[in-house]
Write an enzyme that holds these catalytic residues in place. Structure first.
Site: not given
Length: 505
Positions: A160-161, A395-396
């Protein structure tokens, strides 16, 4: 007074021993108690407990969490360990208040925080106060981010949280077989969607270590897990204002490693294991790899080089040829930001053919995630050394800490190829009409490829234009990187006046 002292000792002993039946059930699950775990984590006799008698109303003492401080290799840390033998380690108001206190003390004292998680979740009987307690933890996680190292260790359920706190901390350890982390449990999933899934399949250590990237480290047992937490703490500074602890100098500035020239094939398309290169580069081949089994096409690791802690980011040619993809970019970006936050120099080893092409990657947001890595490097002010081993395309190349985005020193091996793309692909694009009209396209392509390589991809092309500082003998890589880091040790960068940037999410 004698009677009061005896009563006090009896009460303390009763609390420390715990309920025999609950402790027995914990051990039957193959799990240690909270106090046994702290004994493994901390130096012997160093633990100072806080709020031993704290409880909620008429509930049991400690309220299901042990909090306090101790030392690891003589250095102060603050800790909390949830106690599953008391109310299932569930979090209520008093339980949360104890954790809040120890988190505040960690920040006030500039010391790392280690949380051992083993809890059934929010204490339903306390309603919204339990939720308020979690909110206080999350707020403090964020306030402490980049101030002191925060380490989460998941040794049982964390559902859960509660799962958001480990996700907010710097590193998360999980123990296979006992650790579980998810927002919604199997029963709820089946009730809502009809899907049947086990706890391990939904949020076990292997899932988070290989698929989601939530777990930084996965271990087979609690003993090895907590030993590795100790090792990690030994590499980290206590806070962002202090340097990481040093080990004695290893003479790296005069330590050639001839094996480096043998590990990496000169042919750009032949694979090899970059981890072997990293092991040769650092002291004693001692490498602590983060997210070892997630996004394996990039390596993120902490190690020492000439006695000083460094962060290493490296492409892994043995996995997907070392390409960058959405997961690899996310993994490396967060690691770069952590190192920058705590003043840990960065060494980037480059052998990358580009970003992974395809609709799956585009739909997965590779642009957005790749931009995270770009942003992280551009933002980093720590010493940064780039070493280009072989390919560095498109771009790498830019994203892997190129000179253009702020690398302080860029070194390259004689096998380096820095270009927009590989020679064959470039020729196919630039000369497609000539190739289509040629009587012998294969011969012409070979001639054009060779010409392209000679003119634009020779090892000294980038160095001649100031984008690489030196083309080095591979055997001298450890020497040259150590010298570069020594030169950059007092680097200081003035940051622009602003509240904060707005990086890609």
């Amino acid at each position: 007074m004698a009677g009061l002292r005896d009563a006090r000792e009896h009460r303390r002993a009763e609390i420390l021993a715990g309920r025999a039946d609950a402790v027995g059930r914990q051990r039957a699950r193959g799990k240690r108690t909270a106090r046994e775990r702290l004994d493994l984590l901390l130096d012997g006799g160093s633990f100072v407990e806080l709020d031993l008698f704290r409880r909620q109303g008429e509930g049991p003492a400690t309220d299901g969490v042990v909090t306090g401080s101790g030392t690891i290799d003589g250095r102060r840390v603050f800790v909390y360990a949830q106690d599953f033998t008391i109310l299932g380690g569930s979090l209520g108001a008093a339980h949360a208040a104890k954790i809040h206190k120890v988190m505040d003390l960690a920040v006030a004292n500039g010391a790392p925080l280690v949380g051992l998680n083993d809890s059934g979740g929010a204490r339903i009987q306390e309603g919204v106060m339990a939720l308020d307690g979690y909110g206080g933890i999350f707020r403090r996680n964020v306030a402490a981010s980049g101030v002191v190292p925060q380490i989460s260790v998941v040794l049982g359920p964390c559902a859960g949280g509660a799962a958001y706190s480990p996700a907010l901390t710097d590193f998360t350890f999980m123990v296979a077989g006992s650790a579980q982390m998810y927002l919604t449990g199997p029963d709820v999933i089946e009730a809502v969607s009809g899907e049947r899934v086990t706890h391990a399949e939904l949020g076990g250590a292997q899932v988070h270590g290989t698929r989601t990237g939530v777990a930084s480290f996965v271990h087979p047992d609690e003993e090895s897990c907590l030993a590795d937490v100790r090792h990690l703490v030994s590499l980290l500074p206590s806070n962002y204002l202090e340097p990481a602890p040093s080990a004695p100098s290893r003479g790296a500035a005069d330590d050639p490693r001839p094996r480096l020239a043998e590990l990496v094939p000169a042919e750009p398309n032949r694979p090899y294991d970059m981890l072997e290169v990293v092991a040769e580069l650092v002291d004693d081949a001692d490498v602590l790899e983060v997210h070892e089994d997630w996004a394996r096409n990039v390596i993120c690791a902490l190690a020492r080089l000439d006695g000083e802690t460094v962060g290493i980011v490296a492409n892994q040619p043995s996995v997907l040829a070392g390409v960058l993809d959405a997961d690899a970019a996310q993994k490396a970006a967060r690691f770069v930001r952590f190192c920058d936050a705590f003043g840990i120099p960065l060494v980037t080893l480059v052998d990358v053919p580009g970003f992974l092409p395809g609709t799956a990657q585009e739909y997965a947001g590779v642009i957005r995630h790749g931009a995270k890595l770009l942003y992280a490097y551009c933002e980093a002010t720590v010493p940064r050394v780039q070493v280009i081993l072989r390919k560095a395309y498109g771009g790498a190349y830019i994203v892997m800490d190129s000179r253009s985005i702020g690398a302080d020193v860029s070194l390259a091996w004689p096998t380096n190829e820095i270009a927009v793309m590989g020679a064959e692909a470039a020729v196919n694009v630039v000369h497609r009409r000539d190739l289509a009209a040629a009587d012998d396209p294969g011969a012409l392509r070979g001639e054009l490829v060779e010409r392209y390589r000679e003119r634009l991809m020779h090892p000294y092309y980038a160095a001649e234009r100031g984008l690489v500082d030196d083309v080095i003998d591979p055997a001298r890589t450890r020497i040259e990187v150590a010298r570069a880091l020594a030169m950059l040790r007092n680097k200081s960068v003035a940051q622009p006046a602003r509240k904060h940037g707005n990086g890609p999410q």
